[in-house]
Design an enzyme around this catalytic site. Structure first.
Site, short mmCIF file in Angstrom:
data_model
loop_
_atom_site.label_atom_id
_atom_site.label_comp_id
_atom_site.label_asym_id
_atom_site.label_seq_id
_atom_site.Cartn_x
_atom_site.Cartn_y
_atom_site.Cartn_z
N GLN A 238 28.05 46.08 41.38
CA GLN A 238 27.69 46.37 42.76
C GLN A 238 27.92 47.85 43.08
O GLN A 238 28.50 48.57 42.29
CB GLN A 238 28.55 45.50 43.70
CG GLN A 238 30.03 45.65 43.44
CD GLN A 238 30.84 44.45 43.92
OE1 GLN A 238 30.31 43.50 44.46
NE2 GLN A 238 32.14 44.50 43.73
N HIS A 268 40.88 38.92 58.90
CA HIS A 268 41.83 38.54 57.85
C HIS A 268 42.96 37.67 58.37
O HIS A 268 43.45 36.80 57.65
CB HIS A 268 42.35 39.79 57.13
CG HIS A 268 41.29 40.42 56.26
ND1 HIS A 268 40.61 41.56 56.63
CD2 HIS A 268 40.75 40.02 55.09
CE1 HIS A 268 39.71 41.86 55.70
NE2 HIS A 268 39.76 40.93 54.76
N ASP A 313 38.96 38.74 41.18
CA ASP A 313 37.81 39.44 41.74
C ASP A 313 36.96 39.94 40.59
O ASP A 313 37.47 40.44 39.59
CB ASP A 313 38.26 40.60 42.63
CG ASP A 313 37.11 41.15 43.47
OD1 ASP A 313 37.17 40.99 44.71
OD2 ASP A 313 36.14 41.71 42.90
N ASP A 347 34.51 36.59 36.85
CA ASP A 347 33.75 35.75 37.77
C ASP A 347 34.60 34.50 38.03
O ASP A 347 35.00 33.81 37.09
CB ASP A 347 32.42 35.39 37.10
CG ASP A 347 31.47 34.67 38.05
OD1 ASP A 347 31.94 33.84 38.85
OD2 ASP A 347 30.25 34.93 37.98
N ALA A 348 34.88 34.22 39.29
CA ALA A 348 35.79 33.13 39.62
C ALA A 348 35.31 31.79 39.05
O ALA A 348 36.11 30.94 38.66
CB ALA A 348 35.96 33.02 41.14
N ASP A 366 37.38 34.18 49.56
CA ASP A 366 36.78 35.23 50.39
C ASP A 366 35.68 35.93 49.60
O ASP A 366 35.75 37.11 49.32
CB ASP A 366 37.89 36.22 50.79
CG ASP A 366 37.41 37.21 51.83
OD1 ASP A 366 36.37 36.97 52.45
OD2 ASP A 366 38.08 38.25 52.00
#
Lengths: 507, 539
Positions: A238, A268, A313, A347-348, A366
């Site tokens: 990204q 948050h 993340d 990657d989760a 999130d």
């Protein structure tokens, strides 16, 4: 023909162009590299010293001054005219951007430095030296004023950086071509023709670039960011941009706002504290999926019972930025440096599938909104089932679930998906001015009462007993719509399709 | 052997206009790493050389049943034996790798297929196959109507397909972009024809098209479709839409390795009808894995590894009064051994029978020549990164990625089902050689570089950076990839004839269905195993 006044007009144009290129380079570099003080300072320094080098080189040019002058004009037209698009394009594509930037600044500076001395020498036969120096230098400085006024007032707002650069390239090329007529008797016939042909080719190239400028600038964030960019970099995943504006810092991923420091605490606090309220007991092991900005971690660290936070993340650059950009570190209270936090860059979906971990008490999810299939998989029944296997039976989780107002079906599709995965779900929403009405899901693996207040003794700016309870109310235009809403699965990716059709309305 | 120029090769495989522009724009053809994989054994040569091989007296052993061929059919038979606690068998496989055209490979990125790569969810009536899926733990219960529920992670993840046309990627396989009203109407009319056959039942209530083929109706109305090609059938029905023809042609190439006009209309409609329960319903979803149907192969093989002999080629199969003797060769050690069996399951392609079975060598039955196979090649591209979209509106990388203007089938992305969406990937590229004369000879005349060049040149129309991204290409040449369900083959008598046991030899191969699908291989493996088990219990 008395060509002297026309040549003086050339001086003004040349001077204006010269300063414009300098301003362009400084602006582009502070735009993309951040830190405008350093950038302006370096660019001006290199530019002026390069001009000195140019002037010095002019002493070695003996013959064919008029021809040389035209050639230099054309060279400036190319180097200067294409400077902004070139810088934007190379910034997007190469890692050694600053080398290209400063070399380009030096080349343009040196060429511009050659111009005035040559012109003075060409004109010296027409006027006496005293008058010549006085006029040329006066006009040179007036040109600088014209440029510095035009640049912020007219050029940047109306034309943008890329087109400004190309327009002044065209002016330089014009001066060069015009010069072949003004100085016709000083250049031999054959050279004249060649110079004119060269000149017209350059004009045509610049014109093409001018017409196509939109596609060039779409790469650069010309129109996108109102505020100053203090950090911008592309990772394989990204593009991350941090800006600083009047009301604070903003973080963008691929041009989408992730937070503004002015009101991020609303987002948050609402993301983290309901999970702790619903959990009740002393949660020790916390999982954060996404949230590489460290702001959710900041909220989590307000609880003394927390012993470990695992943050997964995708992008190492994102988690690094949260540590190393001072503005972000300040905002997340250096939470990413806390010894209880361990960062996993993966990657989760893959991480949950591949790893055996001790189960977690609380999970905060999130992720960016599901605007593509790679993100859509992180909102599927499969994903939530993988997550379930990593949770203790009394665990509480919160999922950010996009805006129930802007993307109503998307929001409720996520709720249905969580339910279909075996969670008991309490949807809630709050207002974050930077985003609008924003939604979340609070879930547990067993039926539970909606919590009505945050845990005691936690310092909060936004949430109190009243706001906390009201988050679980939905207005008429955000509540579950009276139509069939699909569960999001890997093999239908219904959510990405809802999301795409709903957000497209606002584009 | 005649050597061809690069332009000639590309023109032959990808079409002349494209080859010309590719040769012009990309004059240097940089060597790419990789190799041709798979059986290097020249079996024909071995068989000729070993014609009168004698087995040393000590090299004979006795086993009740031998299975010849370790593809899906042979392994399914072995699975059935093991399930029924029958253990006195061995399985002989020519290659050093089990699985036939369903075999798979592994890399540090992901595992990947070398051939068959998906299985549509079977109907509940296909009880044996459902039992296999249950045993593999792929299912989670049943729907209220009794159909099985396959776990989400094994169903092909969306986006399933995209198609590349004139520089852009679009969602789906059928090309909707730019279709005219007439195209739309023809697609609807085609759907109606499909619906008609989906709902069609004969007087015994049998469907015209269902898996396995053995359960299809043999009613005259249905099997009359076998008399004409699928292309002729479309034209007879008045269809003209170019994109509809492309869609049907793609289906034939994809499932059968044949062009529209080579395929039996029965087989063409089988593709569209056999996986739809009733009209208006979606086609059965696909079960898939990164390694494709290698998942099934490995599962089946794991249970009988001790009974499997790889790199062994049967030289001769000799039926006699007591049973069947097999003379076989270990292609590595060159050792010749013998097996005395009571019965054997012949689970190799049918055309090989005439080289192996003694009685067939001199006097091959008529049906053997009816079984025609087509040639393919499959390439696995190991990419350090996936190609970036060229246009923001391009439909993103899907599982199956098809090039409308290419004679290849495009590629399948192995990382898709695993959820790996960034970085390195393995693309499996399929090329059925149905456009070629002398396809097999042509295929084996090309070396690795030439095959890799075809792949890269073809894919570069959609991915200009593919050469830089590709670190390695391995290629598998399938000389006899699959049986061809060409016109007039499906319902002539040869399939029936071939299926009858010859003395103590039971035949089991997807060839016998006329359609090379895992379900068919599985069906024949189970059927042959049951024939033997039944005789066993009787005895």
């Amino acid at each position: 023909m008395n060509r002297t006044p026309l040549l003086f007009l050339n001086v003004i144009i040349i001077a204006t162009c010269g300063l414009i290129y300098e301003l362009l380079a400084a602006t582009v570099s502070s735009y993309v590299l951040g830190d405008s003080i350093t950038q302006f300072s370096l660019v001006i320094g290199i530019y002026l010293s390069a001009m000195g080098v140019g002037s010095w080189i002019s002493g070695f040019l003996e013959k064919d001054l008029a021809k040389r002058f035209v050639e230099i004009e054309l060279a400036v037209a190319v180097a200067g005219g294409f400077s902004a698009p070139l810088l934007f394009l190379t910034f997007a594509g190469v890692s050694y951007f600053s080398i290209i930037l400063y070399s380009l600044v030096f080349v343009i500076g040196a060429l511009v430095g050659l111009e005035i001395p040559l012109l003075i020498r060409i004109l010296k036969d027409e006027l006496d030296f005293k008058k010549l120096i006085a006029r040329v230098l006066a006009l040179d400085y007036i040109g600088a004023l014209v440029a510095s006024l035009l640049f912020p007032i007219f050029l940047v707002p109306k034309l943008g950086l890329t087109r400004t650069s190309l327009v002044f390239g065209l002016l330089n090329a014009g001066v060069g071509i015009w010069g072949t007529w003004l100085l016709e008797n000083l250049i031999n016939k054959r050279d004249l023709t060649i110079l004119r042909i060269k000149g017209f080719i350059i004009v045509i190239l610049l014109l093409i670039a001018f017409i196509k400028a939109d596609s060039l600038t779409s790469l650069a964030e010309d129109a996108l960011f109102v505020d100053n960019i203090i950090y911008a970099k592309s990772s394989p995943y990204q593009r991350i941009v941090v800006t600083k504006g009047k009301i604070g810092y903003s973080l963008f991923i691929n041009g989408n706002l992730q937070f503004n420091s002015f009101d991020e605490y609303r987002y948050h606090e609402a993301l983290v504290h309901p999970a702790f309220a619903a959990h009740g007991a002393n949660p020790k092991r916390i999982l954060v999926l996404g949230g590489g900005d460290g702001l959710a971690v900041r909220e989590i660290l307000k609880y003394n019972s927390v012993e470990s936070i695992t943050l997964v993340d995708l992008d190492p650059m994102m988690t690094q930025v949260s540590k190393s950009v001072p503005a972000l570190g300040e905002l997340n209270k250096n939470s990413m440096q806390d010894s209880r936090v361990s960062v996993v860059n993966n990657d989760a979906f893959i991480w949950l599938d591949n790893n055996q971990n001790e189960p977690f008490d609380i999970a905060i999810i999130d992720f960016p909104d599901p605007n593509n299939f790679a993100l859509g998989k992180l909102y599927t029944t499969r994903f939530y089932n993988l997550l379930k296997a990593k949770l203790k039976p009394d665990a509480a989780i919160v999922v950010q679930t996009t805006s129930p107002l802007m993307a109503r079906k998307s929001f409720w599709s996520i709720m249905k998906t969580l339910e279909a995965s075996g969670f008991y779900v309490k949807p809630y929403n709050t207002t974050v001015p930077s985003f609008g009405i924003w939604g979340y899901a609070l879930c547990k693996l067993q039926p539970f009462e909606t919590p009505n207040k945050p845990q005691e003794n936690i310092e909060l700016k936004y949430l109190n007993e009243k706001t906390f309870a009201s988050m679980f109310e939905f207005s008429g235009d955000t509540s579950l719509p009276n139509e069939e809403i699909e569960v999001n699965r890997l093999d239908n990716q219904a959510l990405v399709r809802y999301y795409e059709s709903e957000w497209r309305r606002f584009e | 052997m005649i050597k061809f120029t690069r332009r000639e090769i590309l023109a032959s495989f990808l079409g002349l206009p494209f080859a010309l522009s590719a040769c012009k724009s990309n004059s240097e053809n940089v060597a790419v790493a990789g190799e041709i994989v798979g059986a290097n054994v020249d079996v024909g040569h071995i068989l000729r050389e070993m014609r009168n091989a004698e087995v040393p007296i000590n090299n004979w052993e006795t086993v009740k049943v031998a299975i010849i061929g370790g593809g899906a059919a042979g392994l399914s038979a072995a699975w059935k034996f093991t399930k029924q606690n029958f253990g006195d068998f061995v399985l002989l496989e020519l290659e050093d790798k089990i699985g036939g055209t369903a075999q798979s490979g592994e890399s540090n990125i992901i595992s990947y297929p070398w051939g068959a790569h998906y299985l549509p969810v079977p109907f509940q009536e296909n009880k044996e196959l459902v039992a296999l899926l249950d045993e593999m733990n792929l299912t989670e219960g049943k729907k209220s109507d009794g159909e099985i529920i396959v776990k989400e992670q094994f169903l092909c993840r969306e986006p399933e397909e995209r198609v590349f046309f004139k520089g852009r990627w679009y969602e789906g396989l059928y090309l909707h972009v730019g279709e005219s009203e007439d195209d739309k109407n023809q697609l609807k009319a085609f759907q109606k024809e499909v619906d008609f056959w989906v709902n069609w039942r004969d007087e015994n209530g049998k469907r015209a098209f269902v898996l396995p083929v053995a359960n299809c109706s043999n009613d005259a109305q249905a099997i009359a479709l076998d008399k004409i090609s699928f292309g002729d059938w479309l034209r007879q029905k008045g269809f003209t839409s170019e994109r509809l023809f492309w869609y049907c042609d793609y289906a034939c190439r994809d499932d059968y390795g044949l062009k529209l006009d080579q395929t039996s209309a029965w087989a063409g409609l089988f593709y569209f009808c056999s996986r739809v329960r009733k009209s208006g319903e979606e086609s059965q979803p696909f079960i898939t894995f990164p390694e494709g149907n290698g998942k099934f192969i490995n599962f089946l093989h794991d249970k009988i590894k001790d009974k499997t002999r790889l790199k062994t080629v049967a030289l001769e199969i000799i039926p006699n009064e007591k049973g069947v003797d097999i003379i076989y060769l270990n292609v590595e050690t060159k050792e010749i051994r013998g097996l005395r069996c009571e019965k054997i399951i012949f689970a190799a392609p049918i055309f090989t029978a005439k080289y192996l079975i003694r009685d067939f060598k001199t006097n091959p039955p008529n049906f053997v020549k009816e079984f025609e196979h087509n040639a393919w090649f499959v390439a696995n591209l190991f990419l350090k990164d996936r190609p970036k979209p060229r246009f923001p509106k391009d439909f993103p990388l899907a599982w199956d990625n098809v090039l409308y203007e290419s004679p290849s089938l495009g590629y399948v992305n192995s990382t898709h089902q695993k959820g790996l969406d960034y970085g390195a990937a393995v693309f499996t590229y399929y090329y059925p050689m149905c456009h070629e004369e002398n396809a097999r000879a042509k295929l084996f005349g090309l070396n690795h570089q030439e095959l890799a060049d075809i792949v890269l040149t073809d894919l570069s129309r959609a991915h200009p950076t593919i050469r830089e991204l590709t670190e390695k290409i391995d290629v598998m040449r399938w000389g006899h990839a699959m049986i061809s369900p060409r016109t007039n083959f499906m319902w002539n008598s040869s399939r029936d004839e071939a299926q009858k046991p010859f003395r103590n030899i039971h035949f089991a191969h997807s060839d016998l269905s006329g359609i090379a699908l895992f379900e068919e291989a599985f069906y024949h493996g189970i059927r042959a195993a049951n024939e033997i088990l039944k005789a066993e219990t009787r005895a």
